[in-house]
Design an enzyme around this catalytic site. Structure first.
Site, PDB file in Angstrom:
ATOM      1  N   TYR A 144       1.342 -49.150   7.197  1.00  0.00           N
ATOM      2  CA  TYR A 144       2.351 -48.622   6.870  1.00  0.00           C
ATOM      3  C   TYR A 144       1.876 -47.372   6.125  1.00  0.00           C
ATOM      4  CZ  TYR A 144       7.235 -47.129   4.841  1.00  0.00           C
ATOM      5  OH  TYR A 144       8.419 -46.515   4.237  1.00  0.00           O
ATOM      6  N   ASP A 239      -5.573 -45.271   2.652  1.00  0.00           N
ATOM      7  CA  ASP A 239      -4.178 -45.530   2.105  1.00  0.00           C
ATOM      8  C   ASP A 239      -4.357 -46.613   1.206  1.00  0.00           C
ATOM      9  OD1 ASP A 239      -1.719 -45.541   1.231  1.00  0.00           O
ATOM     10  OD2 ASP A 239      -0.876 -45.919   3.136  1.00  0.00           O
ATOM     11  N   LYS A 267       2.636 -46.709  -6.273  1.00  0.00           N
ATOM     12  CA  LYS A 267       2.878 -48.103  -6.694  1.00  0.00           C
ATOM     13  C   LYS A 267       1.912 -48.196  -7.972  1.00  0.00           C
ATOM     14  CE  LYS A 267       4.580 -49.932  -2.459  1.00  0.00           C
ATOM     15  NZ  LYS A 267       4.022 -49.705  -1.087  1.00  0.00           N
TER      16      LYS A 267
HETATM   17  C1  LIG Z   1       4.494 -48.404  -0.156  1.00  0.00           C
HETATM   18  C2  LIG Z   1       3.367 -47.630   0.539  1.00  0.00           C
HETATM   19  C3  LIG Z   1       3.736 -46.480   0.835  1.00  0.00           C
HETATM   20  C4  LIG Z   1       4.827 -45.644   0.823  1.00  0.00           C
HETATM   21  O1  LIG Z   1       4.921 -45.487  -0.571  1.00  0.00           O
HETATM   22  P1  LIG Z   1       6.479 -44.997  -1.147  1.00  0.00           P
HETATM   23  O2  LIG Z   1       6.154 -44.904  -2.669  1.00  0.00           O
HETATM   24  O3  LIG Z   1       7.187 -46.230  -0.975  1.00  0.00           O
HETATM   25  O4  LIG Z   1       6.823 -43.752  -0.512  1.00  0.00           O
HETATM   26  C5  LIG Z   1       2.501 -45.675   1.786  1.00  0.00           C
HETATM   27  N1  LIG Z   1       1.527 -46.609   1.841  1.00  0.00           N
HETATM   28  C6  LIG Z   1       1.524 -47.967   1.645  1.00  0.00           C
HETATM   29  C7  LIG Z   1       0.144 -48.739   2.170  1.00  0.00           C
HETATM   30  C8  LIG Z   1       2.439 -48.647   1.045  1.00  0.00           C
HETATM   31  O5  LIG Z   1       2.179 -49.848   0.958  1.00  0.00           O
END
Ligand SMILES: *Cc1c(COP(=O)(O)O)cnc(C)c1O
Length: 424
Positions: A144, A239, A267
């Protein structure tokens, strides 16, 4: 347990907000439960609007590695608020946080602050496309990367929870440039590159996949991605929205010793405020406007409150004993696995750093296919009974359990005691 105020608020919310929530998985659909409305949170405890307390293993989906309401972070935010909440002009804390992130992450020379992980991954892809002059991106099934259009093909987290194969609203033309491979499958990546190698701008990967439960990279997987992308002139994007400052202070790139071209954050970097960032080598980042030609902007980017929270959080984390936390979480996860295994349910319990994931499966989970084969009914039973005993787990089998530096051995013992009482 009495959840009547939560129930009333949720009914009201459903009239006003689609599904009653501002982010889908929170609705607890998948586990046939209603969401709890939270009144306050301190340390690793959540208190809901009905006065019930929970030990929190979600931690706002990752940001709260120091626990909620950490005194230094709260003070930094309070102090910052007294100086005004947004200027639309540079402020000193932007430079401080940029320096801290660049110092922490081995591959980073420059960084741009944004407001969410989604913005970070979206911008990193635009930059990769702009720099390489290529359009295609390769992502892994079940990973994701936020909710920007190009990533909403076979995504994890809420997209997985709701079994949306992509989503309505994303033009076919947009995801036509998104290539998909199974996680941990280098041969599939090789095959895709053999066919499309000269039109792939980037490979984006969660170096530890934490949005289809918790899937660890197999030995050689990340190294292989580094080699293949380098060979074909594509960029490698890590990511690290979850793994940044969690897999280790220097993220997964430090932990695994891999140097990606670009990295995305979110985060933890915001300490609970809305922050994201993307960064990488100077030669690439200098293509971002206004230094370069790739446009990217944000009214609230580099927001002084958010920068203050991020700085205070990283200052604390820099001095934390990640190895000690990992040992404690590992011991906890293993005991949790043993407790469930003794109940004759199929169980896998991968763990790394301060994450763990109960998969109700006979066999180890190495990709999204495996994750989808897990028994979601057993997970729902487990979730509900844990929650009824004051243990707050992510309400989906596709999410990872998160532990903070303030979870005590007593908190672990209480969670394990609750698990002992679960009946399947
Ligand atoms: C949570 C998440 C996102 C998206 O971040 P948001 O602040 O919710 O837009 C992207 N990549 C990873 C791996 C994530 O866990």
């Amino acid at each position: 347990m009495n959840e009547s105020t939560s129930r009333r608020l949720f009914e009201q919310a459903c009239e006003l907000i689609p599904g009653g929530v501002n982010s889908p998985v929170r609705a607890c659909h998948n586990v046939h439960s209603l969401p709890l409305f939270i009144a306050e949170a301190h340390g690793c405890r959540l208190k809901d609007v009905d006065g019930q307390e929970y030990i929190d293993f979600v931690l706002s989906w990752g940001p709260m590695l120091l626990g909620h309401d950490h005194p230094e972070v709260t003070k930094a935010v309070r102090d910052a608020a007294g100086r005004g909440t947004s200027y639309g002009a540079p402020c000193p804390d932007e430079v401080t946080l940029a320096q801290m992130v660049v110092d922490a992450m081995p591959s980073l020379e420059m960084v741009r602050m944004v407001n969410s992980g989604t913005e970070a991954t979206m911008s990193a892809l635009r930059l990769a496309r702009g720099v390489t002059g290529r359009d295609k991106v390769l992502k892994f099934i079940g990973c994701y990367h936020g909710h920007a259009d190009p990533y909403l093909a076979a995504a994890g987290s809420g997209v997985a929870t709701f079994s949306i194969p992509g989503t309505p609203g994303v033009p076919a033309a947009v995801v036509a440039d998104t290539l998909l491979a199974p996680y941990n499958d280098l041969a599939a990546v090789e095959t895709i590159f053999a066919r499309h190698g000269d039109s792939i701008a980037a490979v984006i990967v969660e170096p530890v996949a934490a949005n289809m439960g918790l899937v660890l990279p197999k030995a050689g997987f990340l190294e292989g991605l580094r080699a293949i992308t380098a060979k074909h002139g594509a960029l490698l994007i890590f990511d690290e929205v979850i793994t940044g400052f969690r897999a280790s202070y220097g993220g997964a790139q430090e932990r695994f010793g891999i140097t990606p071209d670009l990295t995305t954050f979110g985060k933890i970097i915001g300490g609970g405020l809305p922050v994201g960032a993307f960064g990488g080598k100077r030669a690439i980042m200098e293509h971002v406007a206004p230094r370069g030609e790739v446009y990217q902007a944000g009214t609230l980017s580099g927001n002084p409150l958010a920068m203050a929270a991020g700085i205070a959080t990283l200052r604390q984390l820099k001095n934390m004993d990640y190895a000690a936390l990992e040992r404690r979480v590992s011991a906890f996860a293993h005991e949790l696995r043993d407790i469930l295994a003794a109940k004759n349910v199929p169980i896998q319990m991968p763990t790394i750093a301060s994450m763990f994931c109960p998969y109700f499966s006979e066999t180890p989970v190495e990709n999204f296919d495996d994750a989808q084969k897990c028994d979601q009914e057993l997970f729902t039973t487990f979730y509900k009974q844990m929650r009824a005993q004051g243990i707050y787990l992510a309400p989906s089998g596709y999410e990872t359990g998160m532990v903070s530096f303030v979870h005590t051995d007593d908190d672990f013992a209480r969670a394990l005691d609750a698990a002992r009482k679960v009946t399947f």
